[in-house]
Design a protein around this motif. Structure first.
Motif, short mmCIF file in Angstrom:
data_model
loop_
_atom_site.label_atom_id
_atom_site.label_comp_id
_atom_site.label_asym_id
_atom_site.label_seq_id
_atom_site.Cartn_x
_atom_site.Cartn_y
_atom_site.Cartn_z
N UNK A 250 0.85 -1.19 0.00
CA UNK A 250 0.00 0.00 0.00
C UNK A 250 0.88 1.24 0.00
N UNK A 251 0.34 2.36 -0.46
CA UNK A 251 1.07 3.62 -0.42
C UNK A 251 1.43 3.98 1.02
N UNK A 252 2.46 4.77 1.19
CA UNK A 252 2.89 5.23 2.51
C UNK A 252 3.80 6.44 2.30
N UNK A 253 4.00 7.21 3.37
CA UNK A 253 4.97 8.31 3.37
C UNK A 253 5.94 8.21 4.54
N UNK A 254 5.64 7.35 5.51
CA UNK A 254 6.50 7.18 6.68
C UNK A 254 7.57 6.15 6.34
N UNK A 255 8.69 6.60 5.80
CA UNK A 255 9.71 5.69 5.31
C UNK A 255 10.40 4.93 6.44
N UNK A 256 10.56 5.55 7.60
CA UNK A 256 11.22 4.87 8.73
C UNK A 256 10.38 3.68 9.19
N UNK A 257 9.08 3.88 9.26
CA UNK A 257 8.20 2.78 9.65
C UNK A 257 8.25 1.65 8.62
N UNK A 258 8.31 2.03 7.32
CA UNK A 258 8.36 1.03 6.27
C UNK A 258 9.62 0.17 6.38
N UNK A 259 10.75 0.79 6.63
CA UNK A 259 12.00 0.04 6.73
C UNK A 259 11.95 -0.92 7.92
N UNK A 260 11.39 -0.48 9.04
CA UNK A 260 11.23 -1.37 10.19
C UNK A 260 10.31 -2.54 9.85
N UNK A 261 9.25 -2.26 9.10
CA UNK A 261 8.31 -3.32 8.69
C UNK A 261 9.00 -4.34 7.80
N UNK A 262 9.85 -3.88 6.87
CA UNK A 262 10.59 -4.80 6.01
C UNK A 262 11.44 -5.76 6.85
N UNK A 263 12.08 -5.23 7.88
CA UNK A 263 12.90 -6.08 8.75
C UNK A 263 12.04 -7.15 9.44
N UNK A 264 10.83 -6.77 9.82
CA UNK A 264 9.93 -7.71 10.51
C UNK A 264 9.50 -8.85 9.58
N UNK A 265 9.18 -8.53 8.32
CA UNK A 265 8.70 -9.61 7.45
C UNK A 265 9.85 -10.52 7.01
N UNK A 266 11.04 -9.96 6.93
CA UNK A 266 12.19 -10.82 6.66
C UNK A 266 12.42 -11.76 7.86
N UNK A 267 12.18 -11.27 9.05
CA UNK A 267 12.41 -12.05 10.27
C UNK A 267 11.46 -13.23 10.38
N UNK A 268 10.24 -13.09 9.83
CA UNK A 268 9.28 -14.21 9.92
C UNK A 268 9.41 -15.17 8.73
N UNK A 269 10.43 -14.97 7.90
CA UNK A 269 10.71 -15.93 6.84
C UNK A 269 10.16 -15.59 5.48
N UNK A 270 9.71 -14.38 5.25
CA UNK A 270 9.24 -13.94 3.93
C UNK A 270 10.44 -13.37 3.17
N UNK A 271 10.83 -14.06 2.10
CA UNK A 271 12.06 -13.64 1.41
C UNK A 271 11.85 -13.27 -0.06
N UNK A 272 10.59 -13.12 -0.50
CA UNK A 272 10.32 -12.71 -1.88
C UNK A 272 10.48 -11.20 -2.00
N UNK A 273 10.63 -10.67 -3.24
CA UNK A 273 10.85 -9.23 -3.42
C UNK A 273 9.74 -8.37 -2.79
N UNK A 274 10.16 -7.32 -2.13
CA UNK A 274 9.24 -6.33 -1.55
C UNK A 274 9.25 -5.11 -2.47
N UNK A 275 8.10 -4.79 -3.03
CA UNK A 275 7.97 -3.66 -3.94
C UNK A 275 7.11 -2.58 -3.27
#
Length: 613
Positions: free
Chosen positions: A184-209
């Motif tokens: 989804x669209x977003x403007x809070x880039x710091x929150x997005x980067x933290x979220x990316x780290x979380x989904x990588x941690x739970x084992x999701x390794x496909x491209x994040x667009x």
């Protein structure tokens, strides 16, 4: 080609870009809106997006239009396309129909979505409850044919406030067979980067667009953020609030803010691709790409063997090996793709088989060959009353003042610059030019305007000229051609070859029925010589049918729909175009001496004694 494969290919090259990008378009509400969007998508093709996607509107005409737009973008525009597909309130029969149409059009990418629930709060009445059910269905019935994308919500889903649950649902979709994620669209880039780290941690390794929403106006910026329930960082508001009434300044400052956000995303290491929600506009998105310095327009008309062609390749599976086209449709890709879509023997090594019962049938083309609404046609070309008026329209196009002609889908190309002055002179004398190309002798394949094909090669062209000539001048023109050919030593060698045909199909030519004249070719290291553009009789006669029908349609849409012009002007226009169709013949000339000067054909025509204007 699958999106995940294209991404891997782009970012594993010797000199990978800092980021690649893609565009989302939604289905317009009107037929003219669709046509205008095709024009916009066509222009944005030159930015070289990895893919585009087209939204799904469930139910009725709008959903079938999604499939039609996917077909057009894949087959005609040559854009790798991802089709949105929602499953809420959708019966399995409708899902299967949509998937089959996508499959048949060559689309290999689906964004599998649940979609909005019923507005009355009731449960979905369809056969699918969640996006993971749709993914499972696609995998079961189509295997790995489709690359499947899923949606994700970095700031949470409006229907699920638990972050853990939201992450769990995303993991379920990925485990069901997803290949990539679009957020989804977003403007809070710091929150997005933290979220990316979380989904990588739970084992999701496909491209994040990441889904990027440009800022065009303040009202739209606030409205979209509120609708999506996303956070607007304070520094965005600090910059935009004071200038919210100045749309131009909002877009400028918004571009800077979103560009900074994208740059931080790229540097985070989680992201190497940006997906832009264009809202069917282009300027705001292009401004961000320019700011990021990642726009690099390149030609990507690839054929088997890695060679590029001087025309845009269709991505439809039945046309994947197409490597030759007649030059007549150079400026008419929509009708060319439509006309040849169902020819029985296409491709058969050079062109459609004239023995096919489908060959040359004008009804194979789109219902309307003239790709403009009545108002747009009037705004562009008015109601010319005389041949001089018609000449002025073509000259304005050649000067870049008009973006299209009834027989040309887009603006004049850079490749015409070598001969544009001579084209203008011909039109001013009463020879109405349709298509042309200059002679080229051993231009490097890497040359910006004329180059094509593999690296370290050379390309060649014969001078080609297509135009309308008054029937009273045809005998004189043919005599000039014959005299020129004879003066070169042997009149049978046809240094200048020609075809000329009137509305009724009466043909004059110095070519044999089965002659195939390659007017463009390329020589490359370790490759066979490629001859992608030809002139030959059968396709020329099919083109003749189309171009005369364009005049008929031009008359039809203005005489039956035009309100802004008075009846006298409409009547004068109808008389002009009717007489033009009856009195002018369609001609093409090829100077087979490709090292000759580009003035040869023009000088020959200018020598004719009787000017029309």
């Amino acid at each position: 080609m699958k999106i995940s494969e294209k991404l891997a290919q782009a970012h594993s090259s010797a000199n990978p870009p800092p980021a690649t990008f893609s565009f989302e378009f939604f289905v317009p509400k009107t037929s003219q809106g669709v046509q205008n969007l095709y024009d916009r998508m066509d222009r944005m093709y030159d930015l070289n997006p990895i893919f585009i996607d087209i939204t799904w509107n469930a139910g009725g005409r709008s959903s079938s239009l999604t499939n039609e737009m996917v077909y057009t973008s894949q087959s005609t525009l040559g854009l790798e396309t991802c089709m949105h597909l929602t499953c809420t309130n959708m019966k399995v029969e409708l899902i299967e129909e949509a998937l089959q149409k996508a499959y048949q059009s060559g689309c290999q990418n689906i964004l599998a979505l649940r979609g909005d629930p019923p507005l009355d709060g009731s449960e979905s009445t369809g056969d699918f409850k969640y996006a993971k059910d749709l993914i499972a269905y696609i995998r079961k019935n189509y295997g790995d044919h489709f690359n499947i994308g899923v949606a994700a919500y970095p700031e949470g889903h409006p229907e699920e406030r638990s972050e853990d649950n939201t992450l769990h649902y995303l993991k379920e979709k990925c485990d069901a067979g997803a290949d990539f994620i679009i957020t989804q669209m977003f403007y809070d880039v710091d929150n997005f980067i933290k979220w990316c780290a979380k989904i990588r941690k739970i084992g999701v390794d496909i491209p994040i667009i990441p889904g990027i929403m440009p800022i065009s106006t303040y009202a739209a910026f606030v409205r979209r953020a509120k609708w999506s329930e996303i956070n607007i960082p304070q520094h965005f508001l600090d910059v935009l609030d004071p200038i919210k009434d100045d749309d131009y300044l909002v877009r400028e400052r918004g571009t800077e803010l979103v560009s900074e956000m994208c740059d931080k995303l790229i540097k985070s290491g989680f992201v190497n691709h940006l997906h832009f929600y264009t809202m069917n506009l282009e300027r705001a998105t292009i401004m961000i790409l320019e700011k990021l310095n990642i726009i690099e327009p390149v030609k990507s008309h690839e054929v088997i063997g890695g060679a590029e062609l001087p025309w845009r390749k269709s991505l439809h599976p039945t046309r994947s090996k197409e490597s030759i086209r007649p030059i007549f449709w150079q400026n008419r890709k929509y009708s060319y793709i439509t006309r040849t879509a169902t020819w029985d023997e296409f491709p058969n090594g050079r062109w459609g088989d004239s023995r096919s019962p489908a060959f040359g049938d004008i009804d194979l083309c789109a219902a309307e060959l003239l790709r403009q609404s009545p108002k747009k046609a009037y705004d562009l070309w008015g109601t010319p009353q005389t041949l001089q008026d018609l000449s002025d329209i073509v000259v304005s196009y050649l000067k870049g003042e008009l973006k299209s002609l009834p027989w040309s889908d887009g603006p004049i190309g850079e490749d015409t610059s070598l001969i544009v002055d001579n084209l203008i002179k011909l039109n001013q004398k009463g020879f109405f030019t349709m298509n042309s190309q200059p002679a080229l002798n051993a231009i490097k394949s890497s040359e910006k305007v004329y180059g094509w094909g593999p690296k370290n090669g050379y390309v060649y062209q014969k001078q080609y000229l297509e135009f309308f000539c008054h029937k009273d001048l045809l005998d004189q023109l043919v005599h000039k051609i014959d005299s020129f050919n004879g003066s070169q030593g042997d009149s049978s060698s046809s240094i200048i070859s020609y075809y000329a045909v009137d509305k009724n199909g009466h043909l004059s030519t110095n070519c044999k029925d089965d002659d195939i004249n390659a007017v463009t070719w390329g020589v490359f290291p370790g490759e066979e010589i490629l001859q992608p553009t030809i002139v030959e009789k059968t396709s020329f006669l099919a083109w003749k049918d189309e171009v005369y029908r364009i005049f008929t349609e031009w008359i039809s849409i203005l005489s039956s729909n035009l309100i802004e012009a008075d009846k006298e002007k409409v009547d004068g226009f109808v008389k002009l175009i009717t007489n033009f169709s009856n009195d002018f013949v369609l001609c093409n000339l090829v100077n087979n001496d490709f090292i000759d000067k580009n003035e040869t054909l023009f000088n020959l025509i200018q020598e004719l004694d009787t000017p029309v204007l």
